[in-house]
Design an enzyme around this catalytic site. Sequence first.
Site, PDB file in Angstrom:
ATOM      1  N   THR A 229     -10.479  -7.181  -5.963  1.00 31.42           N
ATOM      2  CA  THR A 229     -11.775  -7.110  -6.659  1.00 31.42           C
ATOM      3  C   THR A 229     -12.387  -5.711  -6.481  1.00 31.42           C
ATOM      4  O   THR A 229     -13.206  -5.282  -7.276  1.00 31.42           O
ATOM      5  CB  THR A 229     -12.747  -8.190  -6.116  1.00 31.42           C
TER       6      THR A 229
ATOM      7  N   HIS B  42       2.623   3.606  -8.935  1.00 38.21           N
ATOM      8  CA  HIS B  42       2.509   2.168  -9.225  1.00 38.21           C
ATOM      9  C   HIS B  42       3.768   1.653  -9.919  1.00 38.21           C
ATOM     10  O   HIS B  42       4.218   0.551  -9.673  1.00 38.21           O
ATOM     11  CB  HIS B  42       1.265   1.892 -10.071  1.00 38.21           C
TER      12      HIS B  42
ATOM     13  N   ASN C  41     -10.522  -2.950  -6.461  1.00 33.72           N
ATOM     14  CA  ASN C  41      -9.717  -1.961  -7.214  1.00 33.72           C
ATOM     15  C   ASN C  41     -10.338  -1.561  -8.558  1.00 33.72           C
ATOM     16  O   ASN C  41      -9.955  -0.554  -9.145  1.00 33.72           O
ATOM     17  CB  ASN C  41      -8.286  -2.470  -7.436  1.00 33.72           C
TER      18      ASN C  41
ATOM     19  N   ARG D 236      -5.543  -2.238   8.630  1.00 33.71           N
ATOM     20  CA  ARG D 236      -6.671  -3.088   8.223  1.00 33.71           C
ATOM     21  C   ARG D 236      -6.193  -4.187   7.270  1.00 33.71           C
ATOM     22  O   ARG D 236      -5.086  -4.107   6.743  1.00 33.71           O
ATOM     23  CB  ARG D 236      -7.790  -2.257   7.591  1.00 33.71           C
ATOM     24  N   VAL D 237      -7.075  -5.191   7.069  1.00 32.56           N
ATOM     25  CA  VAL D 237      -6.660  -6.321   6.235  1.00 32.56           C
ATOM     26  C   VAL D 237      -7.255  -6.275   4.822  1.00 32.56           C
ATOM     27  O   VAL D 237      -6.853  -7.053   3.956  1.00 32.56           O
ATOM     28  CB  VAL D 237      -6.935  -7.691   6.897  1.00 32.56           C
ATOM     29  N   SER D 238      -8.181  -5.364   4.592  1.00 34.80           N
ATOM     30  CA  SER D 238      -8.668  -5.073   3.225  1.00 34.80           C
ATOM     31  C   SER D 238      -9.032  -6.303   2.387  1.00 34.80           C
ATOM     32  O   SER D 238      -8.627  -6.416   1.230  1.00 34.80           O
ATOM     33  CB  SER D 238      -7.625  -4.242   2.473  1.00 34.80           C
TER      34      SER D 238
ATOM     35  N   ASP E 281       0.831  -1.210   0.000  1.00 31.77           N
ATOM     36  CA  ASP E 281       0.000   0.000   0.000  1.00 31.77           C
ATOM     37  C   ASP E 281       0.866   1.261   0.000  1.00 31.77           C
ATOM     38  O   ASP E 281       1.979   1.263   0.529  1.00 31.77           O
ATOM     39  CB  ASP E 281      -0.903  -0.024   1.255  1.00 31.77           C
ATOM     40  N   GLY E 282       0.315   2.332  -0.565  1.00 34.63           N
ATOM     41  CA  GLY E 282       0.981   3.637  -0.478  1.00 34.63           C
ATOM     42  C   GLY E 282       1.576   4.139  -1.779  1.00 34.63           C
ATOM     43  O   GLY E 282       2.265   5.168  -1.788  1.00 34.63           O
TER      44      GLY E 282
HETATM   45  C1  FPP Z   1      -1.951   0.204  -3.334  1.00 34.64           C
HETATM   46  O1  FPP Z   1      -1.489   1.526  -3.347  1.00 34.64           O
HETATM   47  C2  FPP Z   1      -1.395  -0.528  -4.450  1.00 34.64           C
HETATM   48  C3  FPP Z   1      -2.116  -1.107  -5.456  1.00 34.64           C
HETATM   49  C4  FPP Z   1      -3.573  -1.060  -5.521  1.00 34.64           C
HETATM   50  C5  FPP Z   1      -1.459  -1.804  -6.564  1.00 34.64           C
HETATM   51  C6  FPP Z   1      -0.219  -2.568  -6.241  1.00 34.64           C
HETATM   52  C7  FPP Z   1       0.542  -2.652  -7.489  1.00 34.64           C
HETATM   53  C8  FPP Z   1       1.885  -2.615  -7.603  1.00 34.64           C
HETATM   54  C9  FPP Z   1       2.823  -2.653  -6.474  1.00 34.64           C
HETATM   55  C10 FPP Z   1       2.417  -2.514  -8.980  1.00 34.64           C
HETATM   56  C11 FPP Z   1       3.198  -3.642  -9.501  1.00 34.64           C
HETATM   57  C12 FPP Z   1       2.611  -4.956  -9.520  1.00 34.64           C
HETATM   58  C13 FPP Z   1       2.099  -5.637 -10.554  1.00 34.64           C
HETATM   59  C14 FPP Z   1       2.382  -7.080 -10.647  1.00 34.64           C
HETATM   60  C15 FPP Z   1       1.188  -5.034 -11.527  1.00 34.64           C
HETATM   61  P1  FPP Z   1      -2.545   2.712  -3.451  1.00 34.64           P
HETATM   62  O2  FPP Z   1      -2.657   3.101  -4.865  1.00 34.64           O
HETATM   63  O3  FPP Z   1      -3.828   2.319  -2.802  1.00 34.64           O
HETATM   64  O4  FPP Z   1      -1.819   3.834  -2.607  1.00 34.64           O
HETATM   65  P2  FPP Z   1      -2.523   4.972  -1.745  1.00 34.64           P
HETATM   66  O5  FPP Z   1      -3.291   4.287  -0.650  1.00 34.64           O
HETATM   67  O6  FPP Z   1      -1.377   5.773  -1.232  1.00 34.64           O
HETATM   68  O7  FPP Z   1      -3.416   5.754  -2.686  1.00 34.64           O
END
Ligand code: FPP
Length: 255
Positions: free
Chosen positions: A71, A42, A73, A199-201, A25-26
Site C-alpha cells: 500500500t 523489476h 508503493n 525490517r518487516v515493512s 527487495d533489491g
Molecule cells: C522491491 O524492490 C520490490 C518491489 C517493490 C516490487 C516487487 C516486484 C517484483 C519482484 C516484480 C514481479 C512481480 C509481479 C507479480 C509484478 P525495490 O524496488 O524496493 O528495490 P530497492 O530497495 O533496491 O530500490
Amino acid sequence: MAVPRENKTVKVPDKIPYHIAIIMDGNGRWAKKRLMPRTMGHRAGMAALKRVVKACVKFNIPILTVYAFSTENWKRPGEEVDYLMKLLVEFVNKELAELHEQNIRINVLGDYLQLPFECQMAIKKALHLTAGNSGMIFNIALNYGARLEIIKAVREIGRLVKEGKISPEDIDERLFADFLFTRGMPDPDLVIRTAGEMRVSNFLLWQIAYSEIWITDKLWPDFTEEDLLKAIDDYSRRERRFGGLIIKEKGEENA
Ligand code: FPP
C-alpha cells in the site's frame, strides 16, 4: 505433513517449512549497479519470481506468499508504479497456463479492486482459472499493507458485534485470523527477505508473530533455487519454541 524428502537433483532437508513468505527487495539496487533504469530491476525481479515459484513446487512447499506491491508503493514515481502494474499483467498473461498446469492455486492478499482495470481483469482470470487447483497455494500480496488488513478485520468484527451476531468475548485469535486475507491458512513458518534490510515493512504483521526470519544480502533478481534451498536448510536446523521451552529427556543437557 508427509512430503517426499528426496528430490531428483537436490537433497531437500527433512524439516521443510509449510508456508514461506518472501519480501522481494533489491530490484532497484540491482538495476542501479548495472546503470539501468529501476524498471529493468523489476523485470529481472519477475524472472526471479518465476524461478522461485518453480523451486517451491519442486521442493513441495504447500504455501508461498510474495510481497509484490505494498500500500506504501503508491508513493513511488508514477512511471515505476505503471511499469509494475504492466509487469503484473504480463506475468499473468505469460505464466498463467503453466502455473495452472502445475496445479497451483493463485490467491491475492490485498485490495486488488483498487488496481488499474487491466490488472483487476488479469487477477480475476488467474483466480477463476486456478480456484479448483489442489497444489501449492501461491499468494501474491498486491496493494497489501498489514496495518490496513488488521484495521479491516477490526471493522468487520466490530460490525458483527454491533449487529449482535457475536459478543466481544467471542473474539479470540482464531476468530480474528478468519478476517484476514490469509483466512484458513497456517501462518508463515519462514520469512525470507532479500537485499539485507532488517525490517518487516508492514508485511503480514499478525501472521509472522512466530515466524523464523532469514535475511540475505543477495538482491532479489539474483535470488536462485540454491538460495531458497539454503534458507530452507537453515530453517530446518532451527529450534522453534513458540515462547515455550523445549523439554529435554532425562540426562540431556539443557541449553
Ligand atoms: C522491491 O524492490 C520490490 C518491489 C517493490 C516490487 C516487487 C516486484 C517484483 C519482484 C516484480 C514481479 C512481480 C509481479 C507479480 C509484478 P525495490 O524496488 O524496493 O528495490 P530497492 O530497495 O533496491 O530500490
